[in-house]
Design an enzyme around this catalytic site. Structure first.
Site, PDB file in Angstrom:
ATOM      1  N   SER A  31       0.848  -1.179   0.000  1.00 26.11           N
ATOM      2  CA  SER A  31       0.000   0.000   0.000  1.00 26.11           C
ATOM      3  C   SER A  31       0.892   1.241   0.000  1.00 26.11           C
ATOM      4  O   SER A  31       2.101   1.161   0.205  1.00 26.11           O
ATOM      5  CB  SER A  31      -0.917  -0.017   1.229  1.00 26.11           C
ATOM      6  OG  SER A  31      -1.789   1.100   1.240  1.00 26.11           O
ATOM      7  N   CYS A  32       0.271   2.391  -0.227  1.00 23.50           N
ATOM      8  CA  CYS A  32       1.006   3.670  -0.160  1.00 23.50           C
ATOM      9  C   CYS A  32      -0.043   4.769  -0.064  1.00 23.50           C
ATOM     10  O   CYS A  32      -1.028   4.630   0.656  1.00 23.50           O
ATOM     11  CB  CYS A  32       1.928   3.841  -1.366  1.00 23.50           C
ATOM     12  SG  CYS A  32       1.093   3.770  -2.965  1.00 23.50           S
ATOM     13  N   GLY A  33       0.131   5.858  -0.801  1.00 24.57           N
ATOM     14  CA  GLY A  33      -0.870   6.913  -0.812  1.00 24.57           C
ATOM     15  C   GLY A  33      -1.989   6.638  -1.804  1.00 24.57           C
ATOM     16  O   GLY A  33      -3.162   6.723  -1.478  1.00 24.57           O
TER      17      GLY A  33
END
Length: 274
Positions: free
Chosen positions: A237-239
Site C-alpha cells: 500500500s502507499c498513498g
C-alpha cells in the site's frame, strides 16, 4: 526477451538495445501530489512513447486517482501505443524510480511479463550522458495486437483489505514515509485524514533506493528480512497505489511469489473509514 530477469534493466542495457525493432520505450512520468514541478522534462530517451498513467490507463469514472482500468480499456490503449504480444517494453520516469513501477505492475496485472523498469530512469540515463531527444516519437505506429488477461491476484481492493489486515498469513507493507505512516505530518492530499491500515507495517519506498537506482539485491534482501515474512502473502500500500509498486518490484526481484498491490491504498482507505 529482456535479460536474466524482466523486473529492471540498466540504462546501459537500454542504450545497447535501443535499436531493437521489438523494443518499446515508455515514459510514465506523473506529478507527485506534493510536487510543484512540471509533468515531464524537456527531453526524453530516444524512441519514447508517452504512457498516460493518469488518463487513458486509469478508470476516470472512479472516485480515487490512478484506479485500475478495465481489462478491455487497458488492452485498447496498449494496442493504440503500438504494443504487440512480442514487444519488449522498458518503462521509465523522470524521478528515477517512481511511477514507472506502477506501469510495470499494471502490465503484470494484465498478464504481460516482458516489461522492465529502467533502473534509475531518465536521471540515470542523462547522468551517463546518453543521447536524448527534444520531442516525443510521432504516434504513427501500427496498432498493436496486445492481449490483456487480467490477473486478479495481483490487485486487491477495499473489500479485500479488512480481511487481509486480520489474516496472520498476510503482511501489509506501506510505502509511505515514516512520518506519514505514523500520522506525524498531514497527508499531501487535501482533506485526507492521517492514519494507517490496521496491522500494516512501514517500508518507505525510498529505503529501497540508492540515489536514482534500486539498491543491490543483497541490500534489498536485508531490508525485507527485517520483517517476519516467512511464507506470508505480501500486500503493498502507499498513498494512491503508485509507490506501493516500487515495493512490489523489489519483492519480485527477490523472488517472493504471493504479491498484491492495494489499488486505492491510503487515499481510499482513509476516505472510506473513520
Amino acid at each position: 526477451m529482456l535479460n536474466d530477469y524482466s523486473q529492471a534493466v540498466s540504462v546501459s542495457w537500454l542504450h545497447e538495445n535501443i535499436d531493437n525493432e521489438k523494443l518499446i520505450v515508455l515514459d510514465a512520468t506523473i506529478i507527485k501530489v506534493s510536487d510543484s514541478t512540471i509533468l515531464s522534462s524537456e527531453d526524453w530517451i530516444p524512441k519514447t512513447r508517452h504512457f498516460d498513467l493518469q488518463g487513458r490507463f486509469s478508470d476516470l469514472e472512479a472516485e480515487f486517482p490512478t484506479t485500475l482500468p478495465r481489462e478491455e480499456q487497458f488492452e485498447r490503449e496498449a494496442r493504440a501505443l503500438g504494443i504487440n504480444q512480442d514487444s519488449i517494453i522498458v518503462v521509465y520516469d523522470s524521478k528515477g524510480i517512481y511511477s514507472s513501477a506502477r506501469v510495470w505492475w499494471l502490465f503484470r496485472a494484465f498478464g504481460f511479463e516482458n516489461i522492465a523498469v529502467l533502473d534509475g530512469g531518465l536521471p540515470e540515463w542523462k547522468l551517463l550522458n546518453y543521447n536524448t531527444v527534444t520531442s516525443l516519437k510521432d504516434p504513427n505506429w501500427i496498432v498493436g495486437d496486445f492481449s490483456a488477461v487480467y490477473k486478479p491476484q495481483k490487485i486487491c481492493f477495499f473489500n479485500d483489505i479488512s480481511k487481509i489486515s486480520t489474516d496472520k498469513e498476510c503482511l501489509i507493507l506501506d510505502a509511505r514515509s515514516t512520518d506519514r505512516f505514523k500520522g506525524m505530518v498531514p497527508e499531501p492530499r487535501l482533506g485526507l485524514r492521517r492514519g494507517t491500515i490496521p496491522n500494516s507495517q512501514n517500508l518507505p519506498y525510498t529505503n529501497l533506493l540508492n540515489g536514482n537506482c534500486l539498491k543491490s539485491k543483497e541490500d534489498l534482501k536485508s531490508i525485507f528480512n527485517t520483517f517476519n515474512i516467512e511464507n506470508k502473502s505480501l500486500t503493498f500500500s502507499c498513498g494512491s497505489g503508485i509507490t506501493a509498486c516500487v515495493l512490489a518490484l523489489a519483492a519480485d526481484i527477490l523472488g517472493f511469489k504471493k504479491l498484491s498491490v492495494y489499488d486505492g491504498s491510503w487515499t481510499e482507505y482513509g476516505t472510506l473509514t473513520t
